[in-house]
Scaffold this active site. Sequence first.
Site, PDB file in Angstrom:
ATOM      1  N   ASP A 215     -25.447  85.501 125.668  1.00  9.90           N
ATOM      2  CA  ASP A 215     -23.990  85.351 125.634  1.00  9.90           C
ATOM      3  C   ASP A 215     -23.352  86.715 125.842  1.00  9.90           C
ATOM      4  O   ASP A 215     -23.967  87.744 125.527  1.00  9.90           O
ATOM      5  CB  ASP A 215     -23.545  84.759 124.280  1.00  9.90           C
ATOM      6  CG  ASP A 215     -22.230  84.016 124.387  1.00  9.90           C
ATOM      7  OD1 ASP A 215     -22.230  82.773 124.288  1.00  9.90           O
ATOM      8  OD2 ASP A 215     -21.184  84.676 124.583  1.00  9.90           O
TER       9      ASP A 215
ATOM     10  N   GLY B 114      -9.544  62.946 120.631  1.00  9.29           N
ATOM     11  CA  GLY B 114      -9.202  64.349 120.848  1.00  9.29           C
ATOM     12  C   GLY B 114     -10.493  65.093 121.077  1.00  9.29           C
ATOM     13  O   GLY B 114     -11.479  64.519 121.545  1.00  9.29           O
TER      14      GLY B 114
ATOM     15  N   CYS C 282     -13.758  67.632 124.670  1.00 12.46           N
ATOM     16  CA  CYS C 282     -14.336  66.998 125.864  1.00 12.46           C
ATOM     17  C   CYS C 282     -13.474  65.889 126.452  1.00 12.46           C
ATOM     18  O   CYS C 282     -12.952  66.035 127.555  1.00 12.46           O
ATOM     19  CB  CYS C 282     -15.717  66.454 125.545  1.00 12.46           C
ATOM     20  SG  CYS C 282     -16.904  67.758 125.230  1.00 12.46           S
TER      21      CYS C 282
HETATM   22  C1  UDX Z   1     -17.806  63.188 123.480  1.00 11.52           C
HETATM   23  C2  UDX Z   1     -18.861  62.248 124.081  1.00 11.52           C
HETATM   24  O1  UDX Z   1     -19.125  61.178 123.168  1.00 11.52           O
HETATM   25  C3  UDX Z   1     -20.137  63.008 124.358  1.00 11.52           C
HETATM   26  O2  UDX Z   1     -21.104  62.154 124.959  1.00 11.52           O
HETATM   27  C4  UDX Z   1     -19.815  64.168 125.271  1.00 11.52           C
HETATM   28  O3  UDX Z   1     -20.964  64.933 125.487  1.00 11.52           O
HETATM   29  C5  UDX Z   1     -18.720  65.050 124.685  1.00 11.52           C
HETATM   30  O4  UDX Z   1     -17.576  64.266 124.388  1.00 11.52           O
HETATM   31  P1  UDX Z   1     -17.377  64.274 121.087  1.00 11.52           P
HETATM   32  O5  UDX Z   1     -16.202  64.978 121.692  1.00 11.52           O
HETATM   33  O6  UDX Z   1     -18.295  65.031 120.187  1.00 11.52           O
HETATM   34  O7  UDX Z   1     -18.302  63.667 122.234  1.00 11.52           O
HETATM   35  O8  UDX Z   1     -16.767  63.085 120.218  1.00 11.52           O
HETATM   36  P2  UDX Z   1     -16.861  61.487 120.170  1.00 11.52           P
HETATM   37  O9  UDX Z   1     -17.704  61.084 119.027  1.00 11.52           O
HETATM   38  O10 UDX Z   1     -17.172  60.923 121.479  1.00 11.52           O
HETATM   39  O11 UDX Z   1     -15.339  61.149 119.776  1.00 11.52           O
HETATM   40  C6  UDX Z   1     -14.250  61.522 120.628  1.00 11.52           C
HETATM   41  C7  UDX Z   1     -12.923  61.147 120.023  1.00 11.52           C
HETATM   42  O12 UDX Z   1     -12.712  59.752 120.106  1.00 11.52           O
HETATM   43  C8  UDX Z   1     -12.734  61.513 118.551  1.00 11.52           C
HETATM   44  O13 UDX Z   1     -11.454  62.095 118.416  1.00 11.52           O
HETATM   45  C9  UDX Z   1     -12.819  60.185 117.839  1.00 11.52           C
HETATM   46  O14 UDX Z   1     -12.070  60.204 116.659  1.00 11.52           O
HETATM   47  C10 UDX Z   1     -12.239  59.249 118.872  1.00 11.52           C
HETATM   48  N1  UDX Z   1     -12.678  57.852 118.754  1.00 11.52           N
HETATM   49  C11 UDX Z   1     -13.988  57.528 118.931  1.00 11.52           C
HETATM   50  C12 UDX Z   1     -11.755  56.848 118.503  1.00 11.52           C
HETATM   51  O15 UDX Z   1     -10.564  57.108 118.355  1.00 11.52           O
HETATM   52  N2  UDX Z   1     -12.180  55.545 118.446  1.00 11.52           N
HETATM   53  C13 UDX Z   1     -13.470  55.196 118.608  1.00 11.52           C
HETATM   54  O16 UDX Z   1     -13.774  54.001 118.555  1.00 11.52           O
HETATM   55  C14 UDX Z   1     -14.412  56.226 118.860  1.00 11.52           C
END
Ligand code: UDX
Length: 443
Positions: free
Chosen positions: A36, A267, A270
């Site tokens: 890094d 949120g 990603c």
């Molecule tokens: C996501 C993807 O799942 C992952 O495969 C990718 O590599 C990176 O982006 P992450 O950002 O860690 O992963 O979170 P994730 O568990 O997917 O949740 C994303 C958002 O969706 C969260 O804010 C969560 O609160 C929201 N969410 C999730 C909902 O509002 N409702 C749901 O049913 C599921």
Amino acid sequence: MSTETLPRLTVIGTGYLGATHAICMAVQGYEVLGVDVDQRKIERLAAGEVPFFEPGLPELLTKALESGRLRFTTSFAEAGEFGDVHFICVGTPQMKDSHAADVSYVYGATGELARHLHRRVLVVGKSTVPVGTAADLADLIASTAPAGSEIELAWNPEFLREGFAVDDTMNPDRLVFGVASAWAEEQLRAAFAPMIAQGSPVVVTDRKTAELVKVAANSFLATKISYINAMAEVCEATGADVHDLADALAYDSRIGGKFLKPGLGFGGGCLPKDIRAFAHRAGELGVGQAVAFLREVDAINQRRRARTVDLVRDLVGGDLNGVRIAALGAAFKPNSDDIRDAPALDVASTLQRAGARVRVFDPAALDNARRVHPELEYGESALDAAYEADVVVLLTEWSEFREIAPEAMASVVAHRRIVDGRHALDPEIWRGAGWEYRALGRP
Ligand code: UDX
């Protein structure tokens, strides 16, 4: 495969994705060098400290360091000398002035590494990038590396979820290898031998498809969440119950219940930026219309935040001025200290700007939240945040919030009013304890 025949790996970029990958691969038996440009980050990792919250990872870092197989450096020359397979894991945040992804770190890291590649090795992109980036990077490497066109580039998107990063890395539900030759596939198979041996399916494809898989997957997940939240809006207009609606849909195995949880929406670092970057890239390619729905997915998601604020305002009689609010949650989701594009903090600061006095508590994200939102007040526990509150708003569904007894909370608040932004609580229990309970899309 014995340790002598395993390729030596470098991981360029030791943020969320890279640090997890480097640590897990060392635990799996590989010799790994993490790289890094951030000296401080490298020092912390080398001293055994994971610079972010991720369950299980600190223990694995200790184990990997003790094994002697994991080291960290800021030297690209050392990385070029050491590695047989180099993983590019740097970030691609949203640009300040547009929806496009900022790929400058990917180009920077790849170019810097390439200057130190003197023999035939494989460079593997893991960062989430606009389709077509890999082809440009391959040209960059060919023109920059001393070993020139001997170096190959492959694409291997990463699907790990924060909070489950270790398990997702150790037991991926699939591996996607975007390659331009059989040799590159062979190197990747060697670099993921333990995961393949234990049954993770491998999809071998070209680099463009591999780049697209990642944004297509995240777009689908975001769409599924916004779909159920759009149904919540319809429920709100009719008095129907989106919670029961989602339950009923989930029994259809073609639909399934995952990512169908209504509430405050998505949120994080990603989903929001990936759907925007994808729509932007599709526009550049002349197929913007094909993914025009992603703008609607984004808009539905943003409206959830505004609607949550409205619900709080309604509950206190229409005026937020001087209202004391307990905001439970700051992280974008539970089991994370990540506050990037966190719906919880967005709602908390909007309430504050509307005149309310907002006191936030989160089990892991308080330090990060304080840094970015010094204007908010912070509590030391959920009950502390709720002390003399006129309304409690649950914004991130940490299990410790689900387990709060309504009677305990009732003993500290000024008024028993709660907005459950994540459909995390049982309305009957809370109403039974004398609370006015509200949730988006529920009567
Ligand atoms: C996501 C993807 O799942 C992952 O495969 C990718 O590599 C990176 O982006 P992450 O950002 O860690 O992963 O979170 P994730 O568990 O997917 O949740 C994303 C958002 O969706 C969260 O804010 C969560 O609160 C929201 N969410 C999730 C909902 O509002 N409702 C749901 O049913 C599921």
